[in-house]
Design a protein around this motif. Structure first.
Motif, PDB file in Angstrom:
ATOM      1  N   UNK C 104       0.628  -1.037  -0.205  1.00 59.01           N
ATOM      2  CA  UNK C 104      -0.028  -0.119  -0.140  1.00 59.01           C
ATOM      3  C   UNK C 104       0.940   1.356   0.090  1.00 59.01           C
ATOM      4  N   UNK C 105       0.546   2.186  -0.845  1.00 57.50           N
ATOM      5  CA  UNK C 105       1.227   3.403  -0.933  1.00 57.50           C
ATOM      6  C   UNK C 105       0.965   4.184   0.268  1.00 57.50           C
ATOM      7  N   UNK C 190       1.458   9.839  -5.731  1.00 55.09           N
ATOM      8  CA  UNK C 190       1.248   8.584  -6.155  1.00 55.09           C
ATOM      9  C   UNK C 190       0.385   7.823  -5.546  1.00 55.09           C
ATOM     10  N   UNK C 191      -0.122   8.349  -4.267  1.00 58.31           N
ATOM     11  CA  UNK C 191      -1.436   7.726  -3.921  1.00 58.31           C
ATOM     12  C   UNK C 191      -2.493   8.051  -4.732  1.00 58.31           C
ATOM     13  N   UNK C 192      -2.517   9.164  -5.309  1.00 58.75           N
ATOM     14  CA  UNK C 192      -3.613   9.385  -6.191  1.00 58.75           C
ATOM     15  C   UNK C 192      -3.374   8.744  -7.536  1.00 58.75           C
ATOM     16  N   UNK C 194      -1.714   6.313  -8.484  1.00 61.48           N
ATOM     17  CA  UNK C 194      -1.524   4.812  -8.733  1.00 61.48           C
ATOM     18  C   UNK C 194      -3.240   3.965  -8.717  1.00 61.48           C
ATOM     19  N   UNK C 195      -4.306   5.073  -8.650  1.00 61.50           N
ATOM     20  CA  UNK C 195      -5.472   4.367  -8.354  1.00 61.50           C
ATOM     21  C   UNK C 195      -6.486   4.208  -9.868  1.00 61.50           C
ATOM     22  N   UNK C 196      -5.947   2.881 -10.269  1.00 60.42           N
ATOM     23  CA  UNK C 196      -6.325   2.424 -11.619  1.00 60.42           C
ATOM     24  C   UNK C 196      -7.804   2.630 -11.738  1.00 60.42           C
ATOM     25  N   UNK C 197      -8.344   2.428 -10.755  1.00 57.21           N
ATOM     26  CA  UNK C 197     -10.041   2.403 -11.125  1.00 57.21           C
ATOM     27  C   UNK C 197     -10.520   4.126 -11.485  1.00 57.21           C
ATOM     28  N   UNK C 201      -7.550  10.444 -11.868  1.00 54.65           N
ATOM     29  CA  UNK C 201      -6.327  10.378 -10.936  1.00 54.65           C
ATOM     30  C   UNK C 201      -5.267   9.438 -11.614  1.00 54.65           C
TER      31      UNK C 201
END
Lengths: 243, 258, 402
Positions: C104-105, C190-192, C194-197, C201
């Motif tokens: 988890x980032x 990166x927290x944002x 990396x959200x592929x959904x 973002x």
């Protein structure tokens, strides 16, 4: 090399801080609190301890064998008892104290059987306003074996939506059977014997063609009008003036 | 190579090449047929021998919402319009290509009203949705404290005693399957009715589905209804491009469904 | 669920356009999560400005060095608060430190934050202020004397050799600190990112955009504070310093703008599945905050002001006025950037078929007042720090402190 005085002091302070943090993390805090395995297995245990509210049909038929047998041979064979009667684990545990409800009014059956265009073709659907209004469904249909008590007389018993559309159209006076050839078997076993549908432009031309013997219907020259399309690609036969 | 070793090696395959997960599971059946693994509800149950999934046959769904109501009753899901572990969508695709989607599981009369026949409608159908219990769950990947995890038998659970309520998993789920439980203030979601399944019962939604539009089963058991479902139908999953490897398989899924 | 919460969500449900997944009606990351990257950005930016003097030997920015350092430090102290307050279970926050999930980032937060606060900022502040702390511990009256002595860790050596070592240590810390500052804010991006959904973002450029906008906002904040402080103390602003920093600001804004424009153009040109809903998102939900506040008022106008100030050979007062206006507009712009990313990313359905609505609460833990308090708090901390630690190196023994 001589270590400067300020670095020594920093090192002492940092060693104490880091040492305390590590000591707390690895010695003071119990292993259980940080162990992923422990957390996961207790989660699974907690999950497994949750109460089951739907007992399952196999539990129901242990006592209600007759209903199970009747239902097992009927159209409703794949239905779960608790789909209609609600969650019944409590009843299974203490049959005397808790009685599951049995829906008896006209509101319940249409939840599945009211006509809805999104429902798959062939699923038995009625129009609740037109289908024997004011009578409870269970007066005619036994929910455990819901076969219709008598063969439907009119097409509108099942196809009420189409009937209502047609009723306000210029095809209002036509019988369904004017266009559809319907085998008798369709009324008792709708999916095994399907009614026919007109196949060609010539069929519509029997009324709407220039050389038709019918007086009233509007006429077109089918050799030129809208070729090469089929009539119902532009005119919805149950409401032909729609487009 | 004995059975256990073989299963272990398959486990490795699943971890590193999730695309092989289902096929791998089917492969195991062929190898392991001489001794069927202990079924759920027995003391010898070994989660590694099982992998649960669900099949949904769109052409059988009548949009009656029995599944949604059963789920809310079985799992104490709040009885409001903002929290669902499973719900049913209605798709209406018009001739001009316009697509209208509605959540027919809402309690309002309008949402549950039947759709009348309309000459402009090209096709229309219902789609039940729930947590896809992904093999590569993005929610598990992002949880900062490891409170959500996949069990060995393939169900994604949430540890409500550990979840800090940061909502990152809710952001990461591409399917909108997670919600914040208003009572516990922790993330919550469909568990495939894990408490029922481990007793050998079906998930509540599958139990009450009147048309058997939902099929539940063990991907590692050759005899399971789900494997039969996967053999008899051309199946598809939601948002395959995201590589989440869902274990909820749809038959007759329309391209408009997202 | 409380009746108020139900009423609130019902109200939002009425404002949904199109189709959304039913669980999406609740906006989980509220104004507090807008404040969080905004504050961390200010930390990273202020630190990078402070580093300029040390690593790149830009003597002109010397007057703002300590101010930038203290600004970074005080904002860093407040940075985790908004995160903590928005959690469903703030009391379990320690879990992130005790048993972090390595994939988890977000779990890296504790370590990145701890490293940056203690390993970089605190250490650099200590070496920078060691001499002054020792001097103050000799001069200050009794209760404060003890504080300064403890703060200097009872160190006493202010020989030339020891001070030279301090400078060397600061240089090394800064060299480590710059990548750490990049890590700190790049990680938030990166927290944002990396959200592929979430297609709004999910972009490799997001961490870099975060970083550049962080530098922009941090530099602008230090300029703002420097000018305010000079006015409060009735001191002369060092124009050479101000001109140099605003040049850096100018280039940082250019790079930031270019990156954001690239991101935007790339999305538009690739025109993937999500492009339609993102288009409606910008047109219907983010027009004011994205087009007007972020791009127009927050970037193009300040760029224009800086250009005018630089090339029109204005008088000192004229330049000061334009600079001051520009840095305030830039703060508004960067805050809008954070808003558009955090809130914007939650206003469209992941079914790409509908838009949600966010209604900021005024009161309550996740409301406007809390956010305002959290934005004011770092300034309070900074005021205390400036009282304790002088922003200009102290004169030698003979003089008395100001």
């Amino acid at each position: 090399m001589k270590i400067p005085e300020q670095v020594k002091r920093l090192l002492v302070v940092n060693a104490v801080l880091v040492g305390t943090a590590l000591a707390i993390r690895f010695y003071v805090i119990p292993k259980d609190l940080v162990s992923t395995e422990v957390h996961r297995s207790t989660t699974v245990e907690r999950e497994l301890a949750k109460p089951v509210k739907f007992a399952g049909s196999e539990t129901c038929v242990v006592c209600h064998e007759d209903e199970g047998t009747t239902k097992g041979k009927s159209f409703h064979r794949s239905l779960s008892c608790e789909g209609c009667h609600g969650p019944a684990s409590g009843h299974a545990a203490d049959p005397g104290a808790i009685k599951p409800p049995a829906p008896r009014d006209r509101k319940f059956c249409p939840v599945c059987h009211a006509y809805d265009a999104s429902r798959p073709t062939g699923f038995p659907q009625i129009n609740p306003t037109a289908h024997n209004p004011l009578k409870a469904c269970i007066e005619c249909h036994n929910p455990h074996d819901p076969s219709p008590p008598e063969t439907p007389r009119a097409c509108s018993a099942c196809h009420a939506q189409i009937e209502r559309t047609k009723a306000v159209s210029s095809h209002a006076l036509l019988d369904c059977t004017t266009c559809h050839v319907t085998p008798e078997l369709h009324k008792t076993s709708p999916r095994t014997a399907l009614p026919s549908k007109p196949q060609s432009r010539e069929f519509c031309a029997t009324c709407h063609g220039n050389d038709s013997k019918q007086k009233d219907p509007p006429k077109v020259d089918i050799t030129t009008h809208g070729t090469p399309y089929l009539c119902w690609q532009c005119h919805y036969p149950h409401l032909p003036e729609g487009r | 190579m004995n059975k256990r070793e073989f299963l272990k090696s398959m486990q490795g395959l699943i971890l590193f090449f999730p695309a092989a997960g289902v096929l791998g599971a089917l492969g195991v059946d062929v190898q392991a047929q001489e001794a069927a693994p202990a079924p759920p509800g027995t003391p010898d149950y070994n989660p590694q021998d099982h992998l649960y999934g669900m099949g949904i046959e769109i052409d059988k769904c009548i949009g009656c919402n029995r599944c949604v109501e059963a789920c809310k009753a079985e799992n104490d899901v709040p009885q409001d319009d903002f929290h669902y572990r499973t719900w049913v969508e209605r798709y209406v695709i018009k001739k001009d290509g316009e697509v209208t989607v509605t959540n027919i599981s809402r309690h309002s009369e309008a949402a549950r009203e039947a759709l009348p026949e309309d000459a402009d409608v090209l096709r229309t159908f219902f789609v039940p949705k729930l947590c896809n219990q992904c093999v590569n769950p993005p929610c598990v990947q992002v949880c900062p404290v490891g409170a959500t995890f996949s069990t060995e038998d393939g169900v994604v659970l949430v540890d409500a005693n550990r979840c800090i309520g940061c909502s990152y998993c809710i952001q990461a789920c591409p399917y909108g399957a997670r919600y914040m439980n208003p009572k516990t203030h922790t993330a919550d979601k469909c568990t495939f009715c894990y408490h029922r399944v481990r007793q050998g019962l079906l998930p509540a939604c599958v139990e009450v589905c009147p048309t058997q539009a939902r099929v539940f089963g063990d991907l590692r058991s050759k005899a399971s209804r789900l494997v039969r479902f996967a053999r008899m139908n051309k199946i598809h999953v939601l948002k395959p491009a995201l590589n989440t490897e869902p274990k909820v398989y749809y038959a007759q899924l329309d391209g408009e469904v997202r | 669920m409380t009746p108020e919460a139900t009423a609130h969500l019902s109200e939002l449900l009425a404002q949904v356009t199109g189709f959304i997944y039913p669980n999406e009606i609740e906006i989980h990351w509220s104004i507090l999560i807008v404040v969080y990257p905004y504050i961390t950005g200010l930390v990273a930016g202020a630190f990078i400005l402070a580093s300029l003097e040390n690593v790149f030997n830009v003597e002109e920015v010397r007057p703002t060095y300590r101010l930038a350092l203290l600004t970074a430090f005080s904002f860093m102290m407040v940075a985790p608060l908004p995160l903590l307050l928005h959690l469903g279970h703030p009391e379990r926050f320690y879990e992130i430190l005790l048993a972090p999930n390595l994939t988890s980032a977000m779990a890296m937060f504790g370590f990145v934050y701890g490293w940056y606060l203690v390993g970089v900022l605190l250490l650099e502040v200590w070496f920078e202020y060691r001499r002054d702390l020792i001097l103050l511990s000799r001069r200050a009256p009794v209760p404060m004397r003890w504080f300064y002595r403890a703060a200097s860790l009872f160190s006493t050596d202010i020989s030339a050799a020891a001070l030279a070592f301090d400078q060397k240590a600061i240089r090394i810390i800064t060299i480590v600190g710059i990548p750490s500052a990049f890590l700190l804010h790049g990680y938030v991006g990166f927290i944002f990112g990396s959200v592929k959904a979430n297609p709004w973002w999910s972009s490799v450029l997001i961490p870099i955009v975060f970083l550049m906008s962080a530098i922009v906002s941090g530099i602008a904040l230090v300029i703002f504070l420097y000018m305010i402080l000079a006015a409060l103390r009735k001191e002369q602003v060092d124009m050479k310093c101000l001109d140099t920093i605003t040049s850096y600001l100018f280039y940082a804004v250019i790079v930031d703008f270019t990156l954001e424009a690239l991101d935007f153009t790339h999305r538009l040109y690739e025109s993937e599945e999500s492009v339609r809903i993102l288009g409606s998102l910008i047109r219907q939900k983010l027009f004011l905050s994205l087009i007007v506040l972020q791009i127009l008022l927050g970037m193009l106008v300040p760029l224009g002001l800086l250009i005018v100030a630089k090339w029109q050979k204005l008088s000192e007062d004229g330049r000061k006025l334009l600079y001051f206006t520009a840095v305030i507009l830039i703060q508004v712009g960067i805050f809008s950037t954070r808003w558009n990313i955090v809130i914007g990313g939650q206003l469209f359905s992941k079914s790409f078929r509908g838009l949600m609505e966010y209604k900021m609460a005024i009161m309550g833990l996740e409301g406007f007042l809390t956010a305002l308090l959290l934005l004011v708090l770092p300034f309070v901390v900074l005021a205390v720090l400036i009282k304790l630690l002088p922003t200009k190196p102290l004169m030698d023994e003979a003089h008395t402190p100001a």
